[in-house]
Design an enzyme around this catalytic site. Structure first.
Site, PDB file in Angstrom:
ATOM      1  N   CYS A  27       0.834  -1.201   0.000  1.00 62.10           N
ATOM      2  CA  CYS A  27       0.000   0.000   0.000  1.00 62.10           C
ATOM      3  C   CYS A  27       0.870   1.253   0.000  1.00 62.10           C
ATOM      4  CB  CYS A  27      -0.892   0.046   1.245  1.00 62.10           C
ATOM      5  SG  CYS A  27      -1.854  -1.448   1.577  1.00 62.10           S
ATOM      6  N   CYS A  86      -2.924   4.891   3.250  1.00 53.85           N
ATOM      7  CA  CYS A  86      -3.990   3.981   2.799  1.00 53.85           C
ATOM      8  C   CYS A  86      -5.104   3.957   3.849  1.00 53.85           C
ATOM      9  CB  CYS A  86      -3.436   2.577   2.597  1.00 53.85           C
ATOM     10  SG  CYS A  86      -4.699   1.350   2.138  1.00 53.85           S
ATOM     11  N   ARG A 127       1.161  -7.968  -3.993  1.00 50.26           N
ATOM     12  CA  ARG A 127       0.277  -7.420  -5.026  1.00 50.26           C
ATOM     13  C   ARG A 127      -0.274  -6.072  -4.547  1.00 50.26           C
ATOM     14  NH1 ARG A 127      -2.634 -11.134  -2.148  1.00 50.26           N
ATOM     15  NH2 ARG A 127      -4.700 -10.469  -1.415  1.00 50.26           N
ATOM     16  N   CYS A 147      -2.607  -3.050  -3.364  1.00 50.99           N
ATOM     17  CA  CYS A 147      -3.853  -2.931  -2.593  1.00 50.99           C
ATOM     18  C   CYS A 147      -4.955  -2.375  -3.495  1.00 50.99           C
ATOM     19  CB  CYS A 147      -3.613  -1.993  -1.406  1.00 50.99           C
ATOM     20  SG  CYS A 147      -5.104  -1.474  -0.530  1.00 50.99           S
ATOM     21  N   CYS A 170      -6.089   1.588  -1.921  1.00 46.35           N
ATOM     22  CA  CYS A 170      -5.298   2.805  -2.150  1.00 46.35           C
ATOM     23  C   CYS A 170      -4.658   2.849  -3.534  1.00 46.35           C
ATOM     24  CB  CYS A 170      -4.231   2.951  -1.064  1.00 46.35           C
ATOM     25  SG  CYS A 170      -2.948   1.683  -1.083  1.00 46.35           S
TER      26      CYS A 170
END
Length: 346
Positions: free
Chosen positions: A32, A36, A61, A63, A66
């Site tokens: 993030c 966030c 991966r 988010c 955000c």
């Protein structure tokens, strides 16, 4: 030197924006951006990375909330750009429901996106378009009544009910278009791209970034169509040096002479912006509170959007409540770079 993880954790807890870092949550497998809106993770599950690529390389991966890669933000920006184009091309303000449906969003969601990206509501944006048309017509010497009708205002009372609210000056002054004034301008390459500075005998009246000289000169001429425009001059070399120093040394105090023309309300907002120290940020609501008008958030956003002097009036220090960069009239990449430079140690 790598940032201290405990210092980063403290910033994360305070929900501070940090454009140069991202954090990952091991238990969720996501990374993030700082600020966030997701629930704060436990410290033992947090890892810090200098950029998104490093976090992805480590197996995390992005988010969905955000959007650290900006994929969703790019789609939102494109939808808002299209809506702005529709407003610009329409004689009358398109209904909000129509704009939202064309963009593919629910009405309330589209309204929120539009405000976040432009700093204005669609209605306020439409008023700004009409104000620009009005100013152009007045600058060409049209009679006030004719210019008002041509711009799309229903009556002259809309323009005169709050003197200068739409134009930053009276219709008569706008019609004069800087007549009798001499404005010097100069260009320079800067770390953030082509920069133009223009000044009257009283001080700097415009600082702007742009893609080329013709565009920047066109914007200046639209604001002061009847002024005498002169290039260069020894004094402008000194002024340029001072403006570029605001980029190179953001922590060094610079007292630049300014001749900023706006409404009394705009002037209050611009003064409040100049009171924000480098490295610090605020929100539109925080700025509204700072000038003693907490309910005037939309008007504050409009005043920021009307800022004629980038850097000197640091509207780039206004961010969203969730830490997002929101809009910036000279482009989000420049805003991101300016904030990163100001966050760097002095």
């Amino acid at each position: 030197m790598n940032p201290d993880p405990e210092m980063l954790w403290a910033e994360l807890q305070r929900r501070e924006a940090r454009p140069d870092m991202v954090y990952a949550v091991a238990t969720q497998g996501v990374f993030c951006r700082f600020g966030c809106p997701s629930r704060l993770p436990l410290r033992r599950n947090v890892r810090f990375f200098p950029d998104c690529a490093s976090a992805e390389a480590a197996g995390f991966r992005p988010c969905r909330r955000c959007d650290p890669l900006g994929t969703r933000a790019a789609l939102h920006a494109e939808a808002v750009r299209d809506a702005c184009a529709r407003i610009e091309g329409a004689e009358a303000m398109p209904p909000l429901a129509e704009l939202a449906a064309h963009a593919g969003y629910a009405r309330h969601h589209f309204l929120r996106l539009f405000r976040e990206i432009t700093g204005l509501t669609p209605r306020a944006y439409a008023d700004a378009v009409k104000a620009r048309r009005l100013q152009a017509a007045l600058g060409e010497g049209a009679r006030v009544a004719e210019a008002v009708a041509e711009a799309g205002f229903g009556s002259e009372s809309r323009v005169y009910e709050q003197p200068g609210r739409l134009l930053g000056m009276s219709p008569g002054a706008a019609r004069r278009g800087g007549e009798g004034e001499t404005i010097h301008h100069a260009f320079t390459a800067s770390p953030l791209g082509l920069l133009m500075v223009a000044a009257t005998e009283k001080g700097i009246c415009r600082i702007a970034f742009g893609p080329d000289r013709a565009t920047l000169l066109g914007e200046l001429a639209a604001r002061f169509p009847k002024a005498r425009h002169l290039a260069g001059g020894e004094a402008m070399a000194v002024v340029l040096q001072g403006v570029v120093a605001l980029i190179e040394e953001p922590h060094a105090a610079r007292a630049l002479p300014l001749d900023l023309r706006g409404t009394a309300f705009q002037q209050r907002v611009w003064q409040a912006l100049m009171a924000i120290p480098p490295g610090e940020t605020t929100t539109y609501s925080g700025l509204a509170e700072a000038i003693g008008q907490p309910r005037a958030v939309r008007a504050v956003a409009a005043a920021c959007a009307a800022n004629p002097a980038a850097l000197a009036v640091p509207c780039h220090r206004v961010i969203g409540k969730d830490g997002a960069l929101t809009g910036y009239r000279w482009g989000l990449p420049r805003k991101r770079e300016l904030l990163a430079r100001e966050k760097a140690p002095a």
